[in-house]
Design an enzyme around this catalytic site. Structure first.
Site: not given
Ligand code: CAO
Length: 550
Positions: A522-523
């Site tokens: 999850d950036h």
């Protein structure tokens, strides 16, 4: 080149009939008999087909317009003799197959299929069905004790040629209902009694009504077919095709008027409803099921596109147009995981970092230990243990975003899930407290959980609380892939099949067993540099598991 003026043909008694579907636009090329638009009156739903092949020009109608016989629809720019405009065709123009379905509204009054029984009760019988016998009941729309209005459909029959509703000849209460779904009925068969049906004009003696009078075909009460003195249905409605739908090329949903009316009341677009009746006919239960599914799917679907993404839905398609199909309901697990994966995919900005770990020594160790301990030791528990160690080193991989997105929840425990492929779909059992367990224990637990998963015996608790997931396709094959983060976790490791590869050691190429790793993250929580560090650290650990002891 010829231009044909296309007009609404004779539509029986109906006037100002609204256009409920417009199936073409200016410039469209149409084939002969391709439906141009659909009209729907109180009594019938009717397609107006193209009288010839050609290009639609000067389209003069729009959705909702109210049309009458003779109203102009468009011009058809057509080549060749076939394009010559025809007068409103009479009986001959319509193939026999469709005749029964092409009923025009006619004299209902003359033909209630009912015989008086005295005491305000009438016996309702099946009227003349033309050539049809033993016609199956495909919908039963009433039950004993139901109060019905005059003309309210009681049941629907469907022969090879037509779908026909049998309406109540009078208002009353249904008693002694003698038919059930699937029964095969013919002219004169008793349907039920109608109690309190005062004022019903008795049918001519007890003879069934002439021809098809009294039978509503897609809502239109049909004219007798077999009585030459009556205008033939085909003749009366030449150029109009009552919606039959059993023709799979029809773009119009296949449903009877009662279903259509029901769908309209609920605002359901029938084009989106899958019919469960014979040849895909949509019945009232399908509309109810559609609404139920929409209502129950609302929370997950809404969650899946949360953030108001307004993603347009994938339009429904009738795949049977292109070949044989089979409709197989989705298993519960698949539906749940589909909603969850969709939600994760849409909410989490994914990036996948790929790498390869040299597991040559690990493989040798794994095999040796497996033999020594007489245990089936797979790669999974080793990877799980190594992942847990790297998570300790990089705690953001063991976190979740708070619901308000304002903070990071860092977990002081380490539970790792692994994707298990089962006959019913994907499940993710969770191994607890990986930090405190050894490889053998992890191997036993993974084996037990995987078996439970395949047997459909996992408890909900055994699938909750994961901090990180591993999806191993190494036993199957493939190189790299992009796993979907199992939100609210923030990362997932995809493991693919190891392969012997030549690896340069500074002096020569050495054959090494390389295991592909794909870390999706999850950036919002994890930066690319952190992900690269995580994968590199994991690769080093898998390359030499002795580091775990440090
Ligand atoms: N490289 C080479 N061989 C591998 C390997 C890899 N990366 N991973 C596993 N193998 C080998 C195993 O060692 C085993 O070989 P041996 O029998 O010679 O020891 C064989 O492949 C079969 O292993 P396995 O898959 O049965 O066992 P596992 O512990 O590795 O995996 C489980 C268990 C439950 C993860 C697996 O059965 C499974 O269901 N995988 C599919 C997961 C999945 O569907 N993921 C996709 C999710 S996203 O859509």
């Amino acid at each position: 080149m010829a231009n044909i003026d296309v007009k609404v043909p004779d539509i029986g008694d109906s006037h100002d009939v609204p256009v409920i579907e417009l199936l073409v636009k200016d410039g469209d090329t149409v084939t002969k008999d391709q439906p141009l638009l659909v009209l729907e009156s109180d009594k019938a739903t009717m397609e107006v087909p193209a009288p010839a092949a050609g290009v639609v020009r000067a389209l003069q109608v729009k959705l909702g317009d109210k049309l009458n016989a003779g109203s102009a629809i468009c011009q058809l720019e057509s080549e060749g003799a076939a394009a010559a405009p025809k007068p409103a065709p009479k009986a001959a123009a319509i193939p026999e197959k469709k005749i029964a379905a092409e009923a025009a509204p006619t004299r209902k009054a003359e033909a209630p299929a009912a015989a008086p029984q005295g005491g305000g009760s009438v016996e309702v019988r099946i009227p003349d069905l033309g050539d049809s016998h033993d016609v199956p009941v495909i919908e039963l729309l009433v039950k004993d004790g139901d109060a019905v209005e005059k003309d309210q459909p009681l049941l629907v029959l469907e022969s090879d040629k037509a779908t026909m509703e049998v309406p109540a000849p009078a208002a009353g209460t249904v008693r002694a209902l003698k038919v059930k779904l699937g029964d095969k009925l013919s002219k004169g068969d008793v349907v039920c009694s109608l109690e309190g049906a005062a004022g019903v004009a008795p049918a001519t003696k007890t003879e069934p009504v002439p021809a098809t009078a009294g039978v509503a075909v897609h809502g239109a009460t049909s004219a007798p077919q077999s009585t030459p003195a009556q205008p033939s249905m085909a003749g009366r409605t030449a150029g109009i095709t009552a919606i039959q739908g059993s023709d799979p090329s029809s773009a119009v949903p296949y449903a009877g008027p009662a279903t259509r009316q029901f769908a309209r009341k609920l605002g359901v677009d029938l084009a989106k409803v899958r019919g469960s009746g014979p040849r895909g006919r949509i019945v009232i239960e399908d509309v109810q099921g559609f609404v139920k599914a929409k209502l129950s799917a609302a929370p997950t679907a809404a969650a899946a596109v949360s953030g108001g993404s307004g993603i347009p839905p994938i339009p429904a398609q009738d795949f049977s147009l292109y070949g044989e199909i089979e409709n197989k309901p989705l298993a519960r697990i698949r539906k749940i995981s589909a909603a969850h994966l969709h939600r994760s995919w849409l909410n989490v900005p994914h990036v996948t970092q790929n790498d390869e770990a040299d597991i040559s020594e690990l493989e040798a160790f794994r095999k040796a230990q497996g033999e020594e301990l007489n245990l089936k030791l797979t790669l999974l528990p080793f990877i799980m243990k190594a992942v847990a160690a790297v998570m300790k080193q990089y705690p953001e991989f063991n976190s979740s975003l708070s619901a308000d997105g304002e903070s990071l929840v860092l977990k002081k425990y380490c539970h790792i899930g692994f994707a298990a492929d089962t006959p019913n779909g994907l499940v993710v059992p969770v191994v607890r407290d990986v930090w405190s367990k050894g490889i053998v224990q992890l191997s036993n637990e993974c084996g037990e959980l995987a078996k439970k998963a395949r047997d459909g015996k996992l408890k909900p608790d055994e699938m909750r609380g994961g901090c990180f997931s591993i999806s191993s396709l190494g036993g199957i094959g493939g190189s790299h892939f992009t796993p979907i983060v199992n939100a609210p976790e923030v990362a997932i490791l995809g493991v693919s099949r190891s392969q012997m590869k030549p690896v340069w050691d500074g002096k020569a190429f050495q054959p090494r067993l390389m295991c592909p790793l794909s870390l999706s993250y999850d950036h919002r929580v994890i930066d690319g540099a952190a992900a690269a560090r995580f994968v590199v650290a994991l690769g080093r650990l898998l390359g030499d598991m002795r580091r775990l002891a440090l």
